[in-house]
Design a protein around this motif. Structure first.
Motif, short mmCIF file in Angstrom:
data_model
loop_
_atom_site.label_atom_id
_atom_site.label_comp_id
_atom_site.label_asym_id
_atom_site.label_seq_id
_atom_site.Cartn_x
_atom_site.Cartn_y
_atom_site.Cartn_z
N TYR A 171 -1.81 -9.55 21.64
CA TYR A 171 -1.69 -10.30 22.90
C TYR A 171 -2.37 -11.65 22.79
CZ TYR A 171 -1.55 -10.94 27.98
OH TYR A 171 -1.30 -11.40 29.24
N ASP A 188 -3.85 -14.22 32.74
CA ASP A 188 -4.77 -13.14 33.16
C ASP A 188 -6.08 -13.19 32.39
OD1 ASP A 188 -3.45 -12.46 30.82
OD2 ASP A 188 -2.95 -10.42 31.43
N THR A 189 -5.98 -13.53 31.09
CA THR A 189 -7.20 -13.65 30.28
C THR A 189 -8.09 -14.76 30.86
OG1 THR A 189 -5.73 -13.25 28.38
CG2 THR A 189 -8.01 -13.92 27.89
N GLY A 231 2.24 -2.38 24.03
CA GLY A 231 1.09 -1.70 24.64
C GLY A 231 0.19 -2.66 25.39
N SER A 232 0.42 -3.96 25.25
CA SER A 232 -0.39 -4.95 25.96
C SER A 232 -0.01 -5.06 27.42
CB SER A 232 -0.23 -6.34 25.34
OG SER A 232 -0.65 -6.33 24.02
N ASN A 261 -8.93 -5.76 30.73
CA ASN A 261 -7.70 -6.41 31.17
C ASN A 261 -6.58 -5.51 30.63
OD1 ASN A 261 -5.58 -8.04 31.83
ND2 ASN A 261 -6.08 -9.70 30.40
N PRO A 262 -6.14 -4.55 31.45
CA PRO A 262 -5.28 -3.48 30.91
C PRO A 262 -3.80 -3.86 30.85
CG PRO A 262 -5.68 -3.14 33.25
CD PRO A 262 -6.37 -4.44 32.89
N PRO A 263 -3.01 -3.00 30.23
CA PRO A 263 -1.55 -3.15 30.38
C PRO A 263 -1.21 -2.70 31.80
CG PRO A 263 -2.09 -1.26 28.95
CD PRO A 263 -3.39 -1.88 29.37
N CYS A 316 -9.25 2.52 18.72
CA CYS A 316 -9.20 3.86 19.33
C CYS A 316 -8.54 3.76 20.71
CB CYS A 316 -10.61 4.44 19.48
SG CYS A 316 -11.68 3.55 20.59
N THR A 348 -12.91 -2.08 21.95
CA THR A 348 -11.90 -1.13 21.48
C THR A 348 -10.49 -1.70 21.69
OG1 THR A 348 -11.46 0.11 23.53
CG2 THR A 348 -13.41 0.76 22.26
N ASP A 349 -9.58 -1.23 20.90
CA ASP A 349 -8.14 -1.52 21.12
C ASP A 349 -7.34 -0.45 20.37
OD1 ASP A 349 -6.69 -4.41 22.18
OD2 ASP A 349 -5.42 -2.90 21.20
N ILE A 350 -6.18 -0.08 20.92
CA ILE A 350 -5.35 0.89 20.18
C ILE A 350 -4.63 0.22 19.02
CG2 ILE A 350 -4.73 2.87 21.65
CD1 ILE A 350 -2.26 1.18 22.50
N LEU A 407 -8.75 3.83 24.53
CA LEU A 407 -9.76 3.57 25.57
C LEU A 407 -11.16 3.62 24.96
CD1 LEU A 407 -8.00 5.58 28.44
CD2 LEU A 407 -7.85 3.13 27.96
N GLY A 446 -9.54 -2.66 25.17
CA GLY A 446 -8.33 -3.48 24.98
C GLY A 446 -8.67 -4.93 24.74
N SER A 447 -9.45 -5.18 23.70
CA SER A 447 -9.99 -6.54 23.48
C SER A 447 -8.94 -7.54 22.97
CB SER A 447 -11.18 -6.49 22.51
OG SER A 447 -10.76 -5.95 21.28
N GLY A 448 -7.81 -7.07 22.43
CA GLY A 448 -6.76 -7.99 21.96
C GLY A 448 -7.34 -8.99 20.96
C1 LIG Z 1 -3.28 -7.43 28.60
S1 LIG Z 1 -3.86 -7.19 26.96
C2 LIG Z 1 -5.49 -7.94 27.10
C3 LIG Z 1 -6.04 -8.46 25.80
C4 LIG Z 1 -7.34 -9.27 25.96
N1 LIG Z 1 -8.40 -8.46 26.47
C5 LIG Z 1 -7.12 -10.45 26.86
O1 LIG Z 1 -7.60 -10.42 28.01
O2 LIG Z 1 -6.46 -11.41 26.43
C6 LIG Z 1 -4.21 -5.44 26.93
C7 LIG Z 1 -4.84 -4.94 25.64
O3 LIG Z 1 -5.13 -3.54 25.80
C8 LIG Z 1 -4.79 -2.86 24.60
N2 LIG Z 1 -4.56 -1.45 24.94
C9 LIG Z 1 -3.46 -0.90 25.53
N3 LIG Z 1 -3.62 0.43 25.68
C10 LIG Z 1 -4.86 0.73 25.19
C11 LIG Z 1 -5.57 1.95 25.05
N4 LIG Z 1 -5.07 3.12 25.44
N5 LIG Z 1 -6.81 1.90 24.48
C12 LIG Z 1 -7.33 0.71 24.06
N6 LIG Z 1 -6.67 -0.47 24.15
C13 LIG Z 1 -5.45 -0.47 24.71
C14 LIG Z 1 -3.57 -3.60 24.08
O4 LIG Z 1 -3.33 -3.35 22.71
C15 LIG Z 1 -3.96 -5.06 24.41
O5 LIG Z 1 -4.67 -5.64 23.34
#
Ligand SMILES: C[S@@+](CC[C@H](N)C(=O)[O-])C[C@H]1O[C@@H](n2cnc3c(N)ncnc32)[C@H](O)[C@@H]1O
Length: 214
Positions: A19, A24-25, A143-144, A121-123, A101, A75-77, A103, A51-53
């Motif tokens: 992402y 939103d970031t 998944g973002s 900042n979730p999906p 991992c 963390t991030d998946i 969450l 979800g640090s992207g």
């Molecule tokens: C909207 S992006 C936000 C990325 C970054 N934090 C930003 O604000 O630019 C959501 C992030 O959550 C991650 N993500 C989605 N599902 C996840 C899960 N179950 N566990 C950890 N991370 C997850 C995605 O891979 C993506 O990097």
């Protein structure tokens, strides 16, 4: 003004899979900047971003806090996101510790009531449930954003764990959309965990919500 982290190391190839910081970031950065003095005086020991992207948000948090002993767990998946987070930390001289991992699952027991700041900042985009299932299992860029019913299927899985992670003075920052049903999130966090919610920053659609102990 706290500068936006240097992300110049991100390549076009990274952006195909991870992402790219977007509106939103930057809203998230605004909310953290608005709380900068409180965050500094809180002297957080553990900051956990889910979800640090690219790592942009945690690196920004590192700039707010300056030179401290804070542990930045990210963390991030998506494995490629963990790699970008690591590089963003290095590029901005903030010691970010990425963990690939779901969450905060592998950390939950060890971090019981010890996380001072949780950032997410979730999906959050409403999609079919099948889409969120396949995005989560592929661990790909979809998944973002794919959030399933009400855009809440991933967030809902975290909400139940937040209270157990937060320290006595902990705060949880969450990016949401109006369509995620914010009054319902606030009501649930208070009814179940006695966590108070506040809307901190608002644009036409994105809202940034903080939840903290009452
Ligand atoms: C909207 S992006 C936000 C990325 C970054 N934090 C930003 O604000 O630019 C959501 C992030 O959550 C991650 N993500 C989605 N599902 C996840 C899960 N179950 N566990 C950890 N991370 C997850 C995605 O891979 C993506 O990097």
């Amino acid at each position: 003004m706290i500068p936006t982290p240097d992300l110049s190391h991100l390549t076009d190839q990274d952006k195909l899979y991870v992402y790219d910081p977007a509106e939103d970031t930057f809203l998230f950065l605004d909310a953290l900047e608005q709380d900068a003095e409180d965050l500094k005086s809180q002297k957080p020991l553990i900051c956990l971003e889910i979800g640090s992207g690219s790592g942009c948000v945690s690196a920004f948090m590192g700039s707010i806090l300056g030179s401290t002993n804070t542990l930045y767990l990210c963390t991030d998946i998506n494995n490629r996101a963990s790699d970008c987070t690591h590089r963003t930390g290095r590029c901005n001289k903030i010691p970010l510790d990425p963990i690939t991992c779901d969450l905060a699952h592998p950390l939950s027991k060890r971090l019981h009531h010890s996380v001072d700041i949780i950032l997410f900042n979730p999906p959050y985009v409403p999609t079919e449930s099948e889409e969120v299932l396949s995005a989560q299992s592929d661990r790909s860029i979809s998944g973002s954003w794919a959030g399933g019913t009400d855009g809440m299927e991933v967030t809902n899985r975290l909400l139940g764990d937040v209270e157990a992670l937060l320290s006595e003075r902990g705060k949880f920052y969450l990016v949401t959309l109006e369509r995620n049903n914010i009054p319902e999130i606030c009501e649930r966090m208070f009814r179940t965990f006695r966590l108070q919610c506040q809307v901190r920053v608002k644009t036409s659609d994105h809202l940034e919500l903080t939840s903290a102990r009452s």
